[in-house]
Write a protein that holds these residues in place. Structure first.
Motif, PDB file in Angstrom:
ATOM      1  N   MET A 136      16.346  15.309  -7.921  1.00 36.40           N
ATOM      2  CA  MET A 136      15.907  14.720  -6.658  1.00 36.40           C
ATOM      3  C   MET A 136      14.448  15.048  -6.379  1.00 36.40           C
ATOM      4  O   MET A 136      13.951  16.105  -6.766  1.00 36.40           O
ATOM      5  N   PHE A 137      13.776  14.119  -5.691  1.00 32.76           N
ATOM      6  CA  PHE A 137      12.435  14.336  -5.159  1.00 32.76           C
ATOM      7  C   PHE A 137      12.323  13.545  -3.863  1.00 32.76           C
ATOM      8  O   PHE A 137      13.132  12.661  -3.589  1.00 32.76           O
ATOM      9  N   ARG A 138      11.321  13.883  -3.054  1.00 37.72           N
ATOM     10  CA  ARG A 138      11.215  13.278  -1.727  1.00 37.72           C
ATOM     11  C   ARG A 138       9.934  12.454  -1.612  1.00 37.72           C
ATOM     12  O   ARG A 138       8.882  12.833  -2.144  1.00 37.72           O
ATOM     13  N   VAL A 139      10.028  11.325  -0.903  1.00 33.19           N
ATOM     14  CA  VAL A 139       8.879  10.457  -0.640  1.00 33.19           C
ATOM     15  C   VAL A 139       8.804  10.212   0.860  1.00 33.19           C
ATOM     16  O   VAL A 139       9.806  10.271   1.572  1.00 33.19           O
ATOM     17  N   GLY A 140       7.589   9.950   1.334  1.00 34.21           N
ATOM     18  CA  GLY A 140       7.388   9.693   2.752  1.00 34.21           C
ATOM     19  C   GLY A 140       6.150   8.857   2.993  1.00 34.21           C
ATOM     20  O   GLY A 140       5.266   8.750   2.143  1.00 34.21           O
ATOM     21  N   ASP A 141       6.087   8.259   4.189  1.00 34.38           N
ATOM     22  CA  ASP A 141       4.963   7.420   4.594  1.00 34.38           C
ATOM     23  C   ASP A 141       4.390   8.003   5.874  1.00 34.38           C
ATOM     24  O   ASP A 141       5.102   8.173   6.873  1.00 34.38           O
ATOM     25  N   LEU A 142       3.094   8.320   5.872  1.00 34.92           N
ATOM     26  CA  LEU A 142       2.464   8.964   7.012  1.00 34.92           C
ATOM     27  C   LEU A 142       2.060   7.983   8.102  1.00 34.92           C
ATOM     28  O   LEU A 142       1.786   8.395   9.226  1.00 34.92           O
ATOM     29  N   ARG A 143       2.014   6.700   7.808  1.00 31.87           N
ATOM     30  CA  ARG A 143       1.584   5.713   8.793  1.00 31.87           C
ATOM     31  C   ARG A 143       2.763   5.132   9.558  1.00 31.87           C
ATOM     32  O   ARG A 143       3.908   5.135   9.074  1.00 31.87           O
ATOM     33  N   ASN A 144       2.460   4.609  10.745  1.00 29.51           N
ATOM     34  CA  ASN A 144       3.491   3.930  11.529  1.00 29.51           C
ATOM     35  C   ASN A 144       3.740   2.517  11.015  1.00 29.51           C
ATOM     36  O   ASN A 144       4.845   1.989  11.172  1.00 29.51           O
ATOM     37  N   SER A 145       2.710   1.878  10.436  1.00 30.74           N
ATOM     38  CA  SER A 145       2.920   0.567   9.808  1.00 30.74           C
ATOM     39  C   SER A 145       3.673   0.764   8.500  1.00 30.74           C
ATOM     40  O   SER A 145       3.356   1.664   7.720  1.00 30.74           O
ATOM     41  N   HIS A 146       4.664  -0.064   8.278  1.00 36.76           N
ATOM     42  CA  HIS A 146       5.589   0.159   7.174  1.00 36.76           C
ATOM     43  C   HIS A 146       5.128  -0.539   5.897  1.00 36.76           C
ATOM     44  O   HIS A 146       4.320  -1.470   5.919  1.00 36.76           O
ATOM     45  N   ILE A 147       5.698  -0.064   4.799  1.00 36.25           N
ATOM     46  CA  ILE A 147       5.548  -0.721   3.497  1.00 36.25           C
ATOM     47  C   ILE A 147       6.710  -1.693   3.328  1.00 36.25           C
ATOM     48  O   ILE A 147       7.883  -1.298   3.332  1.00 36.25           O
ATOM     49  N   VAL A 148       6.380  -2.968   3.193  1.00 38.69           N
ATOM     50  CA  VAL A 148       7.402  -4.011   3.091  1.00 38.69           C
ATOM     51  C   VAL A 148       7.864  -4.132   1.641  1.00 38.69           C
ATOM     52  O   VAL A 148       7.052  -4.029   0.711  1.00 38.69           O
ATOM     53  N   GLU A 149       9.168  -4.339   1.450  1.00 37.76           N
ATOM     54  CA  GLU A 149       9.760  -4.487   0.116  1.00 37.76           C
ATOM     55  C   GLU A 149       9.415  -3.289  -0.775  1.00 37.76           C
ATOM     56  O   GLU A 149       9.033  -3.448  -1.945  1.00 37.76           O
ATOM     57  N   ALA A 150       9.550  -2.102  -0.225  1.00 31.80           N
ATOM     58  CA  ALA A 150       9.239  -0.895  -0.987  1.00 31.80           C
ATOM     59  C   ALA A 150      10.309  -0.646  -2.042  1.00 31.80           C
ATOM     60  O   ALA A 150      11.507  -0.823  -1.805  1.00 31.80           O
TER      61      ALA A 150
END
Length: 422
Positions: free
Chosen positions: A220-234
């Motif tokens: 396992m590993f962890r991913v995250g997004d620091l922005r409030n705008s999202h990544i579409v179709e991630a």
């Protein structure tokens, strides 16, 4: 055995098998010869530790340099991409140079036209109609070239209708100027709006972990997004980078093997609103099937993870990369939770994003765990069958005893009847 001989033997053996290792520098300790010879073997082994050369760095940049490229003309056939890929300082230099050269080039032509027509000899003559009014030298021709190409038009220098060659040059400069503007401004716009900066706000955990999840050994590993705008179709992908030797003896350096992180179940499609833990089940199709805790530090491998999707604000495709080597894979750990429920919303604590805690995890490989589980089930089957057989034998014995008792009772009754008859 001294330190130098052991290190030389280790490097000689490993150079035949691996090609992703960086050179190892062994520094001679400042100790007497007798003291060096009496050093423990484990210290000598620690001195000969090898460092794995990364294929992809932690910041996502590929650690590969292209050398001896002879077909360099291919870069010029796609000049737009070549300019976009240049560093900012070279891009700005080319941007300034292109405009300056075009202005100087057309300014020189305007000055030549005025010189060939004799406008320079009739400066201040009201009866003479020049090609360009108020053009009295190269500097004024250069300024008129800038005004024409940038469509500024201050109104002091204007072209007259008595100069057909000047009208043709005006048309040519206007068209070429528009092309130069479109090319250079487009190049700068793409350079500014590149999604590389957006990828810097996509973060990966510093370490990957191996522990039990739902009774199965998982990586396992962890991913995250620091922005409030999202990544579409991630979506997420993972590759195992490891040298391989085929059955025919062919050596494949940096062989890429796919690591399943939910492709068949759709778990690789992410709704990346809060940090997610990406899990890879170690099964028979996994390249980690036969790797145990003791064997993991000895493996020369690298896990490359790729997160890609579309930027919601611009619609451009964004890709973030990272990698994990064996020293960054922790066996028997889990990630610390980062999501908490507050009053009406969920809060993510990124201070704990990279933190892990130790958990009870078997040190055996997934293959060994599967074999032990299968062996643990066999005695249970045997015990049930043996108990059934014993129960059947007891029933037959009881039936035989009851039959014998019945025969004995029948014999006693027959004897009594005979005695009574006598």
């Amino acid at each position: 055995v001294c330190l130098f001989s052991m290190a030389a033997n280790v490097l000689e053996e490993d150079s035949m098998e691996q090609d992703i290792e960086s050179p190892v520098t062994i520094h001679q300790p400042k100790l007497p010869k007798q003291a060096r010879e009496d050093l423990p073997k484990n210290i000598s082994k620690e001195c000969a530790k090898r460092k794995i050369q990364r294929y992809v760095r932690k910041d996502g940049k590929c650690n590969v340099h292209h050398g001896n490229v002879r077909e360099t003309y291919r870069y010029l056939t796609d000049i737009f991409t070549t300019l976009v890929d240049l560093k900012w300082r070279f891009n700005l230099l080319i941007f300034v140079m292109v405009y300056t050269v075009t202005w100087l080039f057309f300014g020189m032509i305007w000055w030549l036209i005025a010189y060939m027509r004799g406008d320079m000899d009739h400066i201040g003559d009201s009866t003479w109609t020049p090609c360009v009014s108020n053009l009295n030298g190269f500097v004024s021709a250069f300024l008129f070239s800038i005004e024409t190409e940038t469509t500024i038009g201050y109104g002091y220098r204007v072209i007259t209708d008595k100069c057909p060659e000047g009208i043709i040059l005006l048309l040519v400069q206007s068209v070429l100027g528009s092309i130069v503007n479109a090319f250079m401004v487009g190049c700068m716009f793409v350079k500014i709006s590149q999604p590389k900066k957006r990828a810097e706000t996509l973060v990966f955990s510093t370490n990957a972990v191996i522990s039990m999840r739902d009774g199965k050994l998982c990586l396992m590993f962890r991913v995250g997004d620091l922005r409030n705008s999202h990544i579409v179709e991630a979506s997420i992908r993972a590759k195992l980078i490891k040298s391989k030797q085929t059955k025919e003896g062919e050596f494949i350096p940096l062989n890429q093997t796919d690591i399943n992180v939910g492709y068949y179940t759709g778990d690789d499609r992410l709704f990346l609103v809060s940090p997610l833990i990406i899990s890879h089940e170690i099964n028979q199709q996994s390249p980690f099937w036969e790797i145990s805790k003791a064997q993991l530090p000895k493996e020369e491998l690298e896990i490359v993870v790729i997160l890609e999707g579309m930027v919601e604000a611009t619609g451009m495709t964004c890709q973030a990369r990272s990698s994990y080597i064996t020293s960054e894979i922790l066996w028997g750990y889990r990630f610390t939770p980062v999501l908490t429920l507050e009053d009406g919303f969920y809060e993510v604590d990124y201070n704990s994003f990279h933190e892990t805690y130790e958990t009870n995890t078997p040190v055996y490989s997934a293959k060994e765990l599967a074999e032990m589980a299968s062996r643990a089930e066999l005695p249970l089957t045997w015990s049930v069958s043996s108990k059934l057989d014993q129960h059947a034998e007891l029933e037959t014995e009881e039936e035989e005893k009851s039959q014998e008792d019945q025969n004995e009772r029948n014999g006693d009754v027959a004897n009594l009847e005979n005695e009574s008859k006598v």
